[in-house]
Design an enzyme around this catalytic site. Structure first.
Site, PDB file in Angstrom:
ATOM      1  N   ARG A 170       0.849  -1.194   0.000  1.00 22.88           N
ATOM      2  CA  ARG A 170       0.000   0.000   0.000  1.00 22.88           C
ATOM      3  C   ARG A 170       0.882   1.240   0.000  1.00 22.88           C
ATOM      4  NH1 ARG A 170      -4.603   1.913   4.512  1.00 22.88           N
ATOM      5  NH2 ARG A 170      -4.477   4.130   4.005  1.00 22.88           N
ATOM      6  N   HIS A 171       0.371   2.329  -0.600  1.00 22.84           N
ATOM      7  CA  HIS A 171       1.017   3.631  -0.480  1.00 22.84           C
ATOM      8  C   HIS A 171       0.747   4.159   0.920  1.00 22.84           C
ATOM      9  CE1 HIS A 171       1.963   3.894  -4.717  1.00 22.84           C
ATOM     10  NE2 HIS A 171       0.711   3.634  -5.029  1.00 22.84           N
ATOM     11  N   VAL A 172       1.695   3.991   1.813  1.00 24.11           N
ATOM     12  CA  VAL A 172       1.510   4.439   3.188  1.00 24.11           C
ATOM     13  C   VAL A 172       2.879   4.677   3.808  1.00 24.11           C
ATOM     14  CG1 VAL A 172       1.472   2.077   4.139  1.00 24.11           C
ATOM     15  CG2 VAL A 172       0.333   3.935   5.385  1.00 24.11           C
TER      16      VAL A 172
END
Length: 412
Positions: A170-172
Site C-alpha cells: 500500500r502507499h503508506v
C-alpha cells in the site's frame, strides 16, 4: 672380599660365573640409570607444556570474556547460527540428522512509493502469488499515506491477521508495529532519483501515458487548462506550491513514519528515515537498477520472488510495460533544475544513502554495481535523462493488465 658378595656355598661355587657376569651387570645398571634419567625428565617437560597450555587457555578465556562484555554479548551472526542450529545433544550429533529449513520472513510489507515502479512490481507479485501460493493483499487506497493513531492500530491489526506467508502492499508511510506491541513485519521498497520521480509525476498528472489520449482527463477531470499546461520552469522558478517545499519532500516521509515531524524537510526526518531503513527494511532498491533489485529480491525472498526475472524479461511483459511511458515529458532548464535540486537536498542525501546501501548489498551477494555512487552536480543535472524505466501508474485498475499477463503465465 668375597664375604662382601656371598655368604653361602652356592655363591662360592658360582664365583667365576658371577665374575664373568659383572661387566654385563655394570652395563645393565648403567643403562638403567640412563633410562631412569630420561624418564625422570619426561614428566618435567610434560608438566611445563601442560602448564603453558593451561595458562594460554586461561588467557584466551579472560580475553574472550572481556571482549564479550565490552561488545554487549556475542556477535549477531553467532546468535543467528545458534538459533538456526538449535541446542545440540549427543543424540542429535550421533543420531540421524533432522531435516532443517532455514526460517524465512513470512510477513512482508511493501509500503510502495508513488512513481517509483511500484505498479510494475505489484503486477509481478500478482503473478508470483499464484505461482508460489502466498497471500498478496494490495490495498486500493492510494491517497491516504498519513494515518491517525487509531487508523494505524486498525491497519496494523488487519495486516497481522492476514494468513501467513503474506505480502501486503500500500502507499503508506512507515508503520511502527512494535510501538503498539504488534509483531513487526519485514519491509521492502524501491525509490528513484528524486528529480526524475518529480518530473514523471508532474507530466503524468497532466498528460497521462501512451495507453490513451484521454487518460489524463480521466485522472484529473477537475484540473483547469491554465494549470494543466503550466510550464514546469514557471512552476519551479515562481515557487508554485506543486513545485516547492514541502510538496517536493516526498520520498523521506515513506521511511520516516507517521510522526508529524516526518513531513517537515530537515535533518530530523532524514536521520529517522535512515534509522528505520537500517532496522526494519530487508531491502530498499533503486529503480535505475530495477533488474538488480528483482534479482536481489529473488535471492533474499525466494519463497516470494523465485522466477521474477524470467517474467520481467519476457517479451509479453515488455510489450505491456512499453504502453505506460509518460507523454510530453521534457527536462526543465538548468536554472530550474538547480533550484529544484536545492529544494530536494534532503531527498538527494537520502537517495544517495539508499544507493550506497543497495550497492553494498549487491557487493555482499556478489553482484557488480552498474554505476559507482557519485555526488550529483550541475553537470549531472544538465544531462538528466529520462533513463529510468517508466513505471506502470500505481493507482489505476490492474484487472486488464492482469488478464493479459495471466494469458502467458506458465503455471507450475
Amino acid at each position: 672380599m668375597m664375604k662382601n658378595f656371598s655368604g653361602s656355598a652356592l655363591h662360592g661355587n658360582n664365583n667365576n660365573h658371577h665374575h664373568h657376569q659383572t661387566p654385563n651387570h655394570v652395563r645393565e645398571r648403567g643403562s638403567s640409570r640412563k633410562s631412569a634419567g630420561v624418564l625422570s625428565a619426561v614428566p618435567l617437560r610434560l608438566s611445563l607444556r601442560g602448564y603453558g597450555f593451561c595458562m594460554a587457555t586461561l588467557f584466551f578465556f579472560c580475553f574472550g570474556s572481556l571482549f564479550y562484555q565490552l561488545n554487549g554479548g556475542p556477535p549477531k551472526i553467532l546468535l543467528d547460527i545458534r538459533q538456526y542450529l538449535g541446542e545440540s545433544t549427543y543424540l542429535n550429533d550421533h543420531g540421524p540428522p533432522a531435516p532443517r529449513v532455514i526460517p524465512f520472513p513470512s510477513q512482508v510489507v511493501y509500503n510502495r512509493v508513488g512513481k517509483c515502479g511500484s505498479r510494475t512490481v505489484v503486477i509481478l507479485l500478482r503473478l508470483l502469488a499464484e505461482k508460489h501460493q502466498f497471500n498478496l493483499v494490495s490495498s486500493d487506497i492510494h491517497n491516504k499515506t498519513r494515518l491517525t493513531k487509531h487508523e494505524q492500530v486498525d491497519l496494523m491489526k488487519n495486516i497481522s491477521n492476514i494468513p501467513q506467508p503474506f505480502l501486503y502492499t500500500r502507499h503508506v508511510h512507515f508503520l511502527n508495529f512494535t510501538r503498539f506491541r504488534i509483531e513487526q513485519p519485514v519491509y521492502i521498497n524501491i525509490i528513484r532519483d528524486p528529480i526524475n520521480r518529480f518530473l514523471s509525476n508532474y507530466f503524468f498528472r497532466r498528460f497521462g501515458d501512451w495507453r490513451g489520449e484521454q487518460n489524463h482527463l480521466i485522472r484529473t477531470p477537475g484540473m483547469k487548462d491554465d494549470e494543466r499546461y503550466l510550464d514546469i520552469n514557471v512552476c519551479i522558478l515562481e515557487n508554485y506550491p506543486e513545485c516547492s517545499n514541502p510538496r517536493v519532500f516526498y520520498i523521506i516521509p515513506y521511511f520516516c513514519g507517521q510522526h508529524p515531524q516526518c513531513r517537515e524537510p530537515g535533518v530530523w526526518a532524514l536521520e529517522r528515515a535512515k534509522q528505520n531503513v537500517l532496522e526494519n527494511y530487508l531491502l530498499v532498491g533503486i529503480l535505475e537498477e530495477l533488474e538488480d533489485v528483482l534479482l536481489l529480491l529473488e535471492r533474499l525472498l525466494p519463497h516470494y520472488f523465485t522466477g521474477v526475472l524470467n517474467i520481467y524479461k519476457s517479451p509479453d511483459y515488455k510489450k505491456m510495460g512499453n504502453m505506460t511511458g509518460t507523454v510530453r515529458k521534457h527536462i526543465p532548464t538548468l536554472e530550474a533544475l538547480q533550484v529544484l535540486y536545492h529544494r530536494m537536498r534532503f531527498e538527494y542525501e537520502f537517495y544517495n544513502f539508499i544507493r550506497d546501501q543497495f550497492h553494498l548489498t549487491k557487493k555482499k551477494i556478489g553482484l557488480k554495481s552498474v554505476s559507482q555512487p557519485t555526488a550529483h552536480s550541475p553537470a549531472f543535472l544538465r544531462e538528466l535523462a529520462l533513463r529510468t524505466p517508466e513505471p506502470l501508474e500505481e493507482d489505476e485498475d490492474l484487472d486488464t493488465d492482469l488478464e493479459d499477463a495471466n494469458s502467458w503465465l506458465v503455471h507450475p
